[in-house]
Scaffold this motif. Structure first.
Motif, mmCIF file in Angstrom:
data_model
loop_
_atom_site.group_PDB
_atom_site.id
_atom_site.type_symbol
_atom_site.label_atom_id
_atom_site.label_comp_id
_atom_site.label_asym_id
_atom_site.label_seq_id
_atom_site.Cartn_x
_atom_site.Cartn_y
_atom_site.Cartn_z
ATOM 1 N N ARG A 1 37.723 42.136 39.462
ATOM 2 C CA ARG A 1 36.828 42.440 38.328
ATOM 3 C C ARG A 1 35.940 41.255 37.949
ATOM 4 O O ARG A 1 35.750 40.946 36.769
ATOM 5 C CB ARG A 1 37.625 42.925 37.126
ATOM 6 C CG ARG A 1 38.412 44.179 37.434
ATOM 7 C CD ARG A 1 39.291 44.588 36.281
ATOM 8 N NE ARG A 1 40.158 45.669 36.682
ATOM 9 C CZ ARG A 1 40.134 46.875 36.136
ATOM 10 N NH1 ARG A 1 39.297 47.161 35.190
ATOM 11 N NH2 ARG A 1 40.975 47.789 36.562
ATOM 12 N N ASP B 1 32.343 41.751 48.356
ATOM 13 C CA ASP B 1 32.253 42.753 47.296
ATOM 14 C C ASP B 1 33.615 43.363 46.979
ATOM 15 O O ASP B 1 33.940 43.583 45.810
ATOM 16 C CB ASP B 1 31.261 43.848 47.686
ATOM 17 C CG ASP B 1 29.818 43.411 47.536
ATOM 18 O OD1 ASP B 1 29.549 42.426 46.813
ATOM 19 O OD2 ASP B 1 28.948 44.054 48.158
ATOM 20 N N ARG C 1 35.379 40.924 44.891
ATOM 21 C CA ARG C 1 34.770 40.927 43.552
ATOM 22 C C ARG C 1 35.308 42.076 42.710
ATOM 23 O O ARG C 1 35.729 41.883 41.564
ATOM 24 C CB ARG C 1 33.252 41.044 43.679
ATOM 25 C CG ARG C 1 32.566 41.250 42.360
ATOM 26 C CD ARG C 1 31.109 41.601 42.516
ATOM 27 N NE ARG C 1 30.539 41.901 41.217
ATOM 28 C CZ ARG C 1 29.357 42.436 41.047
ATOM 29 N NH1 ARG C 1 28.595 42.713 42.073
ATOM 30 N NH2 ARG C 1 28.915 42.686 39.843
ATOM 31 N N TYR C 2 35.303 43.277 43.274
ATOM 32 C CA TYR C 2 35.735 44.439 42.494
ATOM 33 C C TYR C 2 37.241 44.449 42.262
ATOM 34 O O TYR C 2 37.700 44.849 41.197
ATOM 35 C CB TYR C 2 35.268 45.725 43.172
ATOM 36 C CG TYR C 2 33.760 45.830 43.196
ATOM 37 C CD1 TYR C 2 33.011 45.709 42.027
ATOM 38 C CD2 TYR C 2 33.078 46.005 44.392
ATOM 39 C CE1 TYR C 2 31.621 45.777 42.041
ATOM 40 C CE2 TYR C 2 31.689 46.077 44.422
ATOM 41 C CZ TYR C 2 30.976 45.961 43.250
ATOM 42 O OH TYR C 2 29.607 46.025 43.267
#
Length: 84
Positions: A30, A23, A26-27
Protein backbone atom coordinates in the motif's frame (compact mmCIF):
# COMPACT_ATOMS: atom_id res chain seq x y z
CA UNK A 1 8.81 15.45 10.81
CA UNK A 2 10.27 17.53 8.00
CA UNK A 3 10.01 16.49 4.36
CA UNK A 4 13.10 15.09 2.66
CA UNK A 5 14.73 17.31 0.07
CA UNK A 6 14.97 15.32 -3.13
CA UNK A 7 16.76 17.26 -5.81
CA UNK A 8 18.44 14.39 -7.68
CA UNK A 9 16.62 12.38 -10.32
CA UNK A 10 17.44 8.74 -11.04
CA UNK A 11 16.06 7.34 -14.26
CA UNK A 12 15.99 3.62 -15.06
CA UNK A 13 14.46 1.58 -17.84
CA UNK A 14 12.51 -1.55 -16.90
CA UNK A 15 11.09 -4.44 -18.86
CA UNK A 16 7.30 -4.90 -18.56
CA UNK A 17 7.69 -7.85 -16.14
CA UNK A 18 10.08 -5.83 -13.96
CA UNK A 19 7.69 -2.88 -13.79
CA UNK A 20 4.85 -5.26 -12.95
CA UNK A 21 6.96 -6.65 -10.06
CA UNK A 22 7.54 -3.11 -8.72
CA UNK A 23 3.83 -2.32 -9.02
CA UNK A 24 2.88 -5.61 -7.31
CA UNK A 25 5.23 -4.70 -4.43
CA UNK A 26 3.74 -1.20 -4.29
CA UNK A 27 0.16 -2.45 -4.07
CA UNK A 28 0.97 -5.32 -1.67
CA UNK A 29 2.41 -2.84 0.85
CA UNK A 30 0.00 0.00 0.00
CA UNK A 31 2.76 2.44 -0.91
CA UNK A 32 1.58 5.77 -2.33
CA UNK A 33 3.63 5.75 -5.55
CA UNK A 34 6.08 3.82 -7.70
CA UNK A 35 8.81 6.14 -6.47
CA UNK A 36 8.01 5.23 -2.86
CA UNK A 37 8.08 1.54 -3.79
CA UNK A 38 11.47 1.89 -5.48
CA UNK A 39 12.87 3.82 -2.50
CA UNK A 40 11.62 1.08 -0.14
CA UNK A 41 13.15 -1.64 -2.33
CA UNK A 42 16.45 0.27 -2.44
CA UNK A 43 16.40 0.68 1.34
CA UNK A 44 15.83 -3.04 1.81
CA UNK A 45 18.50 -3.96 -0.71
CA UNK A 46 21.10 -1.60 0.70
CA UNK A 47 20.55 -2.91 4.22
CA UNK A 48 20.84 -6.57 3.20
CA UNK A 49 23.93 -8.73 3.29
CA UNK A 50 26.02 -8.43 0.10
CA UNK A 51 25.81 -11.60 -2.00
CA UNK A 52 28.50 -11.03 -4.59
CA UNK A 53 30.42 -8.64 -6.76
CA UNK A 54 29.99 -7.67 -10.40
CA UNK A 55 32.51 -8.87 -12.93
CA UNK A 56 34.69 -6.09 -14.38
CA UNK A 57 33.24 -6.77 -17.84
CA UNK A 58 29.60 -6.37 -16.75
CA UNK A 59 27.54 -3.62 -18.33
CA UNK A 60 24.48 -1.84 -17.00
CA UNK A 61 22.20 -3.64 -19.46
CA UNK A 62 23.39 -6.97 -18.05
CA UNK A 63 21.55 -6.43 -14.75
CA UNK A 64 17.86 -7.19 -14.39
CA UNK A 65 15.38 -6.84 -11.56
CA UNK A 66 13.96 -10.35 -11.66
CA UNK A 67 17.20 -12.31 -11.42
CA UNK A 68 20.92 -12.20 -12.00
CA UNK A 69 21.12 -15.07 -14.49
CA UNK A 70 20.92 -12.49 -17.23
CA UNK A 71 24.48 -11.96 -18.39
CA UNK A 72 25.64 -9.88 -15.42
CA UNK A 73 28.47 -12.30 -14.61
CA UNK A 74 27.72 -11.51 -10.96
CA UNK A 75 30.06 -13.67 -8.93
CA UNK A 76 29.93 -14.85 -5.36
CA UNK A 77 32.81 -13.25 -3.46
CA UNK A 78 32.78 -16.09 -0.91
CA UNK A 79 33.51 -18.78 -3.54
CA UNK A 80 37.08 -19.79 -4.02
CA UNK A 81 38.56 -18.75 -7.33
CA UNK A 82 37.89 -21.32 -10.03
CA UNK A 83 34.68 -22.70 -8.48
CA UNK A 84 32.36 -20.64 -10.67
Amino acid sequence: MCAAIRDERLQIMLEPDELRAVDDFRYRYRLPSRAAAVRELLKRGLSSTPTGQADDRSRSQDFGVLGIANGSRFKDVDKAEGEE
